[in-house]
Design a protein around this motif. Sequence first.
Motif, PDB file in Angstrom:
ATOM      1  N   ALA A 111       0.836  -1.201   0.000  1.00  0.00           N
ATOM      2  CA  ALA A 111       0.000   0.000   0.000  1.00  0.00           C
ATOM      3  C   ALA A 111       0.871   1.251   0.000  1.00  0.00           C
ATOM      4  O   ALA A 111       0.564   2.237  -0.687  1.00  0.00           O
ATOM      5  CB  ALA A 111      -0.936  -0.011   1.205  1.00  0.00           C
ATOM      6  N   ALA A 112       1.955   1.246   0.778  1.00  0.00           N
ATOM      7  CA  ALA A 112       2.846   2.403   0.822  1.00  0.00           C
ATOM      8  C   ALA A 112       3.584   2.584  -0.501  1.00  0.00           C
ATOM      9  O   ALA A 112       3.877   3.716  -0.903  1.00  0.00           O
ATOM     10  CB  ALA A 112       3.844   2.249   1.973  1.00  0.00           C
ATOM     11  N   TYR A 113       3.893   1.495  -1.158  1.00  0.00           N
ATOM     12  CA  TYR A 113       4.531   1.576  -2.481  1.00  0.00           C
ATOM     13  C   TYR A 113       3.581   2.216  -3.484  1.00  0.00           C
ATOM     14  O   TYR A 113       4.006   2.918  -4.403  1.00  0.00           O
ATOM     15  CB  TYR A 113       4.931   0.174  -2.930  1.00  0.00           C
ATOM     16  CG  TYR A 113       5.812   0.110  -4.157  1.00  0.00           C
ATOM     17  CD1 TYR A 113       7.198   0.209  -4.039  1.00  0.00           C
ATOM     18  CD2 TYR A 113       5.279  -0.085  -5.426  1.00  0.00           C
ATOM     19  CE1 TYR A 113       8.019   0.126  -5.153  1.00  0.00           C
ATOM     20  CE2 TYR A 113       6.093  -0.161  -6.551  1.00  0.00           C
ATOM     21  CZ  TYR A 113       7.460  -0.057  -6.411  1.00  0.00           C
ATOM     22  OH  TYR A 113       8.266  -0.132  -7.529  1.00  0.00           O
ATOM     23  N   GLY A 114       2.291   1.962  -3.302  1.00  0.00           N
ATOM     24  CA  GLY A 114       1.281   2.635  -4.102  1.00  0.00           C
ATOM     25  C   GLY A 114       0.848   1.872  -5.335  1.00  0.00           C
ATOM     26  O   GLY A 114       1.207   0.700  -5.524  1.00  0.00           O
ATOM     27  N   PRO A 115       0.081   2.530  -6.208  1.00  0.00           N
ATOM     28  CA  PRO A 115      -0.446   1.872  -7.409  1.00  0.00           C
ATOM     29  C   PRO A 115       0.598   1.164  -8.262  1.00  0.00           C
ATOM     30  O   PRO A 115       0.286   0.134  -8.883  1.00  0.00           O
ATOM     31  CB  PRO A 115      -1.103   3.025  -8.179  1.00  0.00           C
ATOM     32  CG  PRO A 115      -1.490   4.001  -7.117  1.00  0.00           C
ATOM     33  CD  PRO A 115      -0.407   3.920  -6.084  1.00  0.00           C
ATOM     34  N   PRO A 116       1.858   1.649  -8.329  1.00  0.00           N
ATOM     35  CA  PRO A 116       2.835   0.908  -9.136  1.00  0.00           C
ATOM     36  C   PRO A 116       3.041  -0.532  -8.680  1.00  0.00           C
ATOM     37  O   PRO A 116       3.511  -1.368  -9.457  1.00  0.00           O
ATOM     38  CB  PRO A 116       4.118   1.730  -8.969  1.00  0.00           C
ATOM     39  CG  PRO A 116       3.640   3.115  -8.700  1.00  0.00           C
ATOM     40  CD  PRO A 116       2.417   2.938  -7.854  1.00  0.00           C
ATOM     41  N   LYS A 176       1.767  -7.697 -11.346  1.00  0.00           N
ATOM     42  CA  LYS A 176       0.765  -8.384 -12.146  1.00  0.00           C
ATOM     43  C   LYS A 176       1.454  -9.365 -13.096  1.00  0.00           C
ATOM     44  O   LYS A 176       2.656  -9.292 -13.349  1.00  0.00           O
ATOM     45  CB  LYS A 176      -0.069  -7.387 -12.940  1.00  0.00           C
ATOM     46  CG  LYS A 176       0.663  -6.710 -14.094  1.00  0.00           C
ATOM     47  CD  LYS A 176      -0.275  -5.762 -14.847  1.00  0.00           C
ATOM     48  CE  LYS A 176       0.462  -5.096 -16.016  1.00  0.00           C
ATOM     49  NZ  LYS A 176      -0.422  -4.179 -16.761  1.00  0.00           N
ATOM     50  N   GLY A 177       0.685 -10.291 -13.630  1.00  0.00           N
ATOM     51  CA  GLY A 177       1.259 -11.266 -14.550  1.00  0.00           C
ATOM     52  C   GLY A 177       2.340 -12.078 -13.856  1.00  0.00           C
ATOM     53  O   GLY A 177       2.119 -12.650 -12.792  1.00  0.00           O
TER      54      GLY A 177
END
Length: 319
Positions: free
Chosen positions: A265-270, A276-277
């Motif tokens: 969560a702290a790392y964020g959307p990236p 993914k994948g």
Amino acid sequence: MSGTATAPAGWDAEHAVDTAQAAALVHAQFPALAGAPVRELASGWDNTVFLVGEQWVFRFPRRAVALAGTEREMALLPKLAPRLPLAVPVPELTGRPAGGYPWPFWGARHLPGRELMTCGLPERRRVAAAAALGEFLRALHDPRLVGRVGAALPHDPFRRGDPSVRAPLARKLLDRLAGRGLWKPAAPAAEAMAALLGKGAQAGASRAEPVVCHGDLHPRHLLVDPDGRACGVIDWGDVCLADPAVDLSVAYSAFSGTARAALLAAYGPPAERALKGEGELRARTLAVFLCAALADYASSIGHAEMLREALRGLHRAVA
């Protein structure tokens, strides 16, 4: 770790610096530190570290393969440090070969804290450290850093972002641990591990846009204070350009449950894009490899705390 322990085969020092030689080199080359007390702080695969005068940490390569990393640390850490939210070592004193020691070495201000690997911090108290590490990685992986320092960095030189390389190596290490009676997971964990490494062995090379990565981020290299807060990230000899999953492997080697969620969560959307994948497969496979290597090392030198944490990391990696 004790400098008198026996390292596993393949990790033997080519030049093991003892306290007396480190003191002689530092005292002779840095007059302001002449006579300052010197004691061994830690010893790893590639470097031995000494605390000088309770204020300076000097890092001496043990093997020639570490020299390129030593040069990168000296060149890049002063540039990276101001851009990162946790403390990192900043080489200020550069030593030269002398007195039978064949390589350059460097000194930095001592960073307080203990390795997460050996501090015994319970899982339930790792949330704050995980969140701070997530913020740190978000800053380190900022694409703008690639333009500023990336030209000086190799691209994943040890192929840590390639599960097809790391999975077979991890299997060999797990087999070695099992032969010593150290890796005896229950059926669910054993099956999960077999499935993970089976998929990893079939994965292809990363196509992710590379970012600046620490390159060897695991519980030994995160420092925490007595309250369990993250306070520093050390050992940057493997800094490189790589798939962000290389560093995000620490989410699986050092944290689980709420703490892992806090890091991501702290790392964020990236984080969602990075994992993914095959991204999560890359991160988990590397986490298994690193924890298995640490367990092998710890068992060989008789370091019980490190061994316990490394074996727990293997379970985290498949949970």
